[in-house]
Design a protein around this motif. Structure first.
Motif, PDB file in Angstrom:
ATOM      1  N   THR A 161      75.806  23.764  36.740  1.00 31.68           N
ATOM      2  CA  THR A 161      75.138  24.814  35.965  1.00 31.68           C
ATOM      3  C   THR A 161      73.621  24.801  36.102  1.00 31.68           C
ATOM      4  N   GLU A 162      73.041  23.719  36.607  1.00 29.63           N
ATOM      5  CA  GLU A 162      71.599  23.513  36.479  1.00 29.63           C
ATOM      6  C   GLU A 162      70.756  24.607  37.137  1.00 29.63           C
ATOM      7  N   VAL A 163      71.034  24.951  38.382  1.00 34.10           N
ATOM      8  CA  VAL A 163      70.226  25.957  39.077  1.00 34.10           C
ATOM      9  C   VAL A 163      70.371  27.315  38.405  1.00 34.10           C
ATOM     10  N   TYR A 164      71.598  27.688  38.078  1.00 28.66           N
ATOM     11  CA  TYR A 164      71.881  28.967  37.420  1.00 28.66           C
ATOM     12  C   TYR A 164      71.211  29.057  36.056  1.00 28.66           C
ATOM     13  N   PHE A 165      71.359  28.020  35.244  1.00 32.64           N
ATOM     14  CA  PHE A 165      70.820  28.023  33.895  1.00 32.64           C
ATOM     15  C   PHE A 165      69.291  28.029  33.901  1.00 32.64           C
ATOM     16  N   THR A 166      68.703  27.240  34.785  1.00 31.95           N
ATOM     17  CA  THR A 166      67.241  27.193  34.870  1.00 31.95           C
ATOM     18  C   THR A 166      66.678  28.550  35.282  1.00 31.95           C
ATOM     19  N   PHE A 167      67.344  29.210  36.218  1.00 36.15           N
ATOM     20  CA  PHE A 167      66.919  30.545  36.636  1.00 36.15           C
ATOM     21  C   PHE A 167      66.974  31.524  35.460  1.00 36.15           C
ATOM     22  N   LEU A 168      68.048  31.479  34.681  1.00 36.79           N
ATOM     23  CA  LEU A 168      68.166  32.379  33.534  1.00 36.79           C
ATOM     24  C   LEU A 168      67.078  32.110  32.498  1.00 36.79           C
ATOM     25  N   LEU A 169      66.787  30.839  32.246  1.00 38.12           N
ATOM     26  CA  LEU A 169      65.737  30.506  31.284  1.00 38.12           C
ATOM     27  C   LEU A 169      64.383  31.054  31.728  1.00 38.12           C
ATOM     28  N   LEU A 170      64.030  30.805  32.971  1.00 36.50           N
ATOM     29  CA  LEU A 170      62.744  31.285  33.481  1.00 36.50           C
ATOM     30  C   LEU A 170      62.686  32.807  33.462  1.00 36.50           C
ATOM     31  N   LEU A 194      73.526  35.611  28.469  1.00 32.63           N
ATOM     32  CA  LEU A 194      74.228  34.934  29.560  1.00 32.63           C
ATOM     33  C   LEU A 194      73.895  33.444  29.581  1.00 32.63           C
ATOM     34  N   ALA A 195      72.639  33.117  29.276  1.00 30.49           N
ATOM     35  CA  ALA A 195      72.241  31.703  29.235  1.00 30.49           C
ATOM     36  C   ALA A 195      72.962  30.968  28.108  1.00 30.49           C
ATOM     37  N   THR A 196      73.146  31.638  26.973  1.00 32.43           N
ATOM     38  CA  THR A 196      73.849  31.016  25.841  1.00 32.43           C
ATOM     39  C   THR A 196      75.316  30.795  26.165  1.00 32.43           C
ATOM     40  N   LEU A 197      75.906  31.711  26.956  1.00 34.41           N
ATOM     41  CA  LEU A 197      77.288  31.514  27.403  1.00 34.41           C
ATOM     42  C   LEU A 197      77.405  30.351  28.374  1.00 34.41           C
ATOM     43  N   THR A 198      76.282  29.894  28.890  1.00 32.53           N
ATOM     44  CA  THR A 198      76.272  28.765  29.815  1.00 32.53           C
ATOM     45  C   THR A 198      75.975  27.462  29.092  1.00 32.53           C
ATOM     46  N   LYS A 199      74.969  27.506  28.220  1.00 40.40           N
ATOM     47  CA  LYS A 199      74.627  26.349  27.384  1.00 40.40           C
ATOM     48  C   LYS A 199      74.253  26.893  26.002  1.00 40.40           C
ATOM     49  N   PRO A 200      75.102  26.694  25.006  1.00 38.68           N
ATOM     50  CA  PRO A 200      74.889  27.306  23.686  1.00 38.68           C
ATOM     51  C   PRO A 200      73.573  26.937  23.016  1.00 38.68           C
ATOM     52  N   GLN A 201      72.967  25.805  23.394  1.00 38.19           N
ATOM     53  CA  GLN A 201      71.743  25.376  22.716  1.00 38.19           C
ATOM     54  C   GLN A 201      70.572  26.314  22.944  1.00 38.19           C
ATOM     55  N   VAL A 202      70.670  27.224  23.901  1.00 34.57           N
ATOM     56  CA  VAL A 202      69.563  28.153  24.165  1.00 34.57           C
ATOM     57  C   VAL A 202      69.470  29.227  23.082  1.00 34.57           C
ATOM     58  N   LEU A 203      70.416  29.245  22.167  1.00 34.94           N
ATOM     59  CA  LEU A 203      70.487  30.272  21.141  1.00 34.94           C
ATOM     60  C   LEU A 203      69.189  30.422  20.352  1.00 34.94           C
ATOM     61  N   PHE A 204      68.464  29.327  20.145  1.00 36.58           N
ATOM     62  CA  PHE A 204      67.266  29.368  19.299  1.00 36.58           C
ATOM     63  C   PHE A 204      65.979  29.657  20.082  1.00 36.58           C
ATOM     64  N   LEU A 205      66.051  29.671  21.398  1.00 36.20           N
ATOM     65  CA  LEU A 205      64.843  29.859  22.202  1.00 36.20           C
ATOM     66  C   LEU A 205      64.173  31.214  21.976  1.00 36.20           C
ATOM     67  N   LEU A 235      70.466  41.052  18.833  1.00 41.84           N
ATOM     68  CA  LEU A 235      71.564  42.012  18.811  1.00 41.84           C
ATOM     69  C   LEU A 235      72.212  42.125  20.188  1.00 41.84           C
ATOM     70  N   VAL A 236      71.385  42.175  21.225  1.00 41.90           N
ATOM     71  CA  VAL A 236      71.937  42.231  22.585  1.00 41.90           C
ATOM     72  C   VAL A 236      72.695  40.946  22.890  1.00 41.90           C
ATOM     73  N   MET A 237      72.161  39.806  22.486  1.00 40.72           N
ATOM     74  CA  MET A 237      72.864  38.547  22.688  1.00 40.72           C
ATOM     75  C   MET A 237      74.205  38.551  21.976  1.00 40.72           C
ATOM     76  N   THR A 238      74.226  39.128  20.781  1.00 42.52           N
ATOM     77  CA  THR A 238      75.478  39.220  20.022  1.00 42.52           C
ATOM     78  C   THR A 238      76.505  40.061  20.763  1.00 42.52           C
ATOM     79  N   VAL A 239      76.049  41.150  21.365  1.00 40.41           N
ATOM     80  CA  VAL A 239      76.953  42.009  22.140  1.00 40.41           C
ATOM     81  C   VAL A 239      77.560  41.227  23.302  1.00 40.41           C
ATOM     82  N   ILE A 240      76.803  40.310  23.864  1.00 41.23           N
ATOM     83  CA  ILE A 240      77.310  39.490  24.970  1.00 41.23           C
ATOM     84  C   ILE A 240      78.273  38.412  24.470  1.00 41.23           C
ATOM     85  N   LEU A 241      77.970  37.821  23.324  1.00 43.21           N
ATOM     86  CA  LEU A 241      78.713  36.651  22.858  1.00 43.21           C
ATOM     87  C   LEU A 241      79.982  36.994  22.093  1.00 43.21           C
ATOM     88  N   VAL A 242      79.959  38.093  21.338  1.00 47.67           N
ATOM     89  CA  VAL A 242      81.097  38.422  20.474  1.00 47.67           C
ATOM     90  C   VAL A 242      82.397  38.629  21.255  1.00 47.67           C
TER      91      VAL A 242
END
Length: 453
Positions: A161-170, A194-205, A235-242
């Motif tokens: 997940t590292e390369v994918y997740f880091t790209f999404l964060l940046l 999408l990043a939260t679906l990869t690593k949930p801890q990004v939720l607060f960023l 709200l957009v994140m919720t649409v992705i996660l729900v």
């Protein structure tokens, strides 16, 4: 016999002159019009060479992601051994599943996707460094450091997940900081979802970014707009996660928001054999009795076992906190393990891999040292950077540490923070070099203006 004063002065002057020439020459190289194109070419070449000339078979987590993605591409859903799963978050295997459906079920497709995302991170780091640190020399040096960073190169071939997740964060941070229009705000929400679906801890960023935006605003009348945009992102994140939470609830018969491994992860870092890292070969860990068809109940058992152990052993839990932080930050170069397990000729060339690992470790320690130096330099140089955005990387490092000291420390968990560590180290080096250049230049002017006796 002490040196003659004139000889000592000449010697010091020569040393200053050479130091000035070396530092000045290096900055001139950074300023070259071809520096970034050359860096980019080398960046791609190093990573592509590993993909095409160092074939590696996926193992451990990478093998699991690969097989789940193949299941998705075949229309079997996110499943394991014929059973629906949510053991690991679906973000990365779901992304690979779409790629496999479109371009074929070959790990080379995923490796090339990693290469493209690494390239994306290259340009995102360029833009973020340039805007936050307001220094072209820092920007260029950070690109060079990222280009030659061995562990970053090695991960390009691995389906982790590292390369994918880091790209999404940046990307999410870039979209929020640089672009102010509503379309970009909504896109950043999509990326963070999408990043939260990869690593949930990004939720607060995103909340942290909104706070930074408010702190950076001088016009108070924009407070409401910033808060509304922050709500829009969530709200957009919720649409992705729900939809994923609904799928899990239907499949497992109870609420499962993202994944079913939180309890297992907590137990792997809090048990009688725990040493700060990820431990699975412990009798208490074995009591979770994991099975794919019973993964929700297994996760619940693991969580209960971990919490009970913490309650029964509070002193041991506290003693493990620094050990977990140590396992998170002390070492780097863990990508070697994947080549050790999956590269057929590893034993023949083990000394090469181990040498690169040691070089990488030295490189990594210097990056961390540079990050710490940058934190000190920021105290008196806030006016040289964009405040408070410059603190994003430090906040990310602290946040990753807080999560790890609760669960377990693993070196690969600091991978998403490394682009920021590189930015800080590059800025510290440029600040220090520029200061020495200015100091030496002033000394030379004084020396030239002083009449000879």
């Amino acid at each position: 016999m002490p040196p003659h004063p004139e000889t000592e002065t000449v010697g010091n002057g020569n040393r200053s002159q050479w130091r000035y020439m070396y530092a000045s020459s290096f900055l001139q190289v950074l300023d070259s019009s071809i520096f970034i194109p050359v860096c980019f070419t080398l960046f791609v070449a190093l990573r592509a060479a590993l993909i095409f000339f160092l074939p590696v078979e996926m193992s451990s987590d990478a093998s699991w992601y690969l097989n789940r993605a193949i299941n998705i591409a075949r229309g079997e859903g996110y499943s394991e051994a014929g059973y629906p799963t949510a053991y690991w978050p679906v973000g990365y295997p779901g992304f690979l599943g779409v790629l496999f459906y479109l371009f074929g079920q070959d790990q080379l497709v995923a490796q090339l996707a990693n290469l493209f995302m690494a390239v994306g991170s290259f340009f995102l780091q360029l833009e973020l460094t340039r805007r936050i640190f307001r220094s072209e020399a820092t920007t260029r040096l950070s690109l060079l450091l990222l280009t030659i960073y061995p562990n970053h190169i090695a991960y390009t071939s691995l389906l982790l997940t590292e390369v994918y997740f880091t790209f999404l964060l940046l990307l999410g941070i870039y979209l929020y900081i640089v672009q102010r229009g509503w379309i970009w705000i909504l896109l950043s929400g999509l990326v963070f979802g999408l990043a939260t679906l990869t690593k949930p801890q990004v939720l607060f960023l995103p909340g942290l970014l909104v706070l930074f935006r408010i702190l950076s605003q001088e016009e108070k009348d924009r407070l409401r707009e910033d808060l509304v945009k922050g709500i829009a992102i969530y709200l957009v994140m919720t649409v992705i996660l729900v939809p994923w939470a609904v799928r899990n609830s239907q499949v497992f018969g109870e609420i499962v928001l993202i994944s079913t491994n939180g309890g297992a992860t907590l137990l792997s870092g809090n048990n009688p054999s725990a040493d700060g890292g990820h431990v699975e070969n412990d009798e208490l860990v074995a009591q979770r009795n994991f099975s794919v068809q019973d993964q929700v109940e297994s996760d619940r058992r693991a969580r209960e076992l971990a919490i009970q152990w913490i309650r029964d052993n509070p002193k041991r839990f506290i003693a493990l906190l620094p050990l977990k932080a140590w396992h998170l930050w002390a070492k780097d170069g863990e990508a070697e393990w994947a080549y050790q397990a999956g590269y057929p000729q590893y034993e023949q060339y083990w000394y090469v891999f181990r040498t690169v690992r040691w070089v990488n470790q030295i490189f990594y320690v210097l990056l961390l040292a540079g990050s710490l130096l940058a934190a000190v330099l920021l105290i008196n140089n806030r006016h040289r950077v964009i405040w408070p955005w410059v603190l994003i990387g430090y906040c990310l490092m602290i946040y990753l540490t807080m999560i790890s000291i609760v669960f377990s420390g693993q070196s690969r968990f600091h991978f998403p923070a490394m682009p920021w560590a590189i930015m800080y180290a590059a800025w510290a080096f440029i600040m220090f070099s520029s200061g020495r250049l200015q100091h030496d230049n002033e000394r030379q002017k004084i020396a030239k203006a002083t009449p000879e006796r």
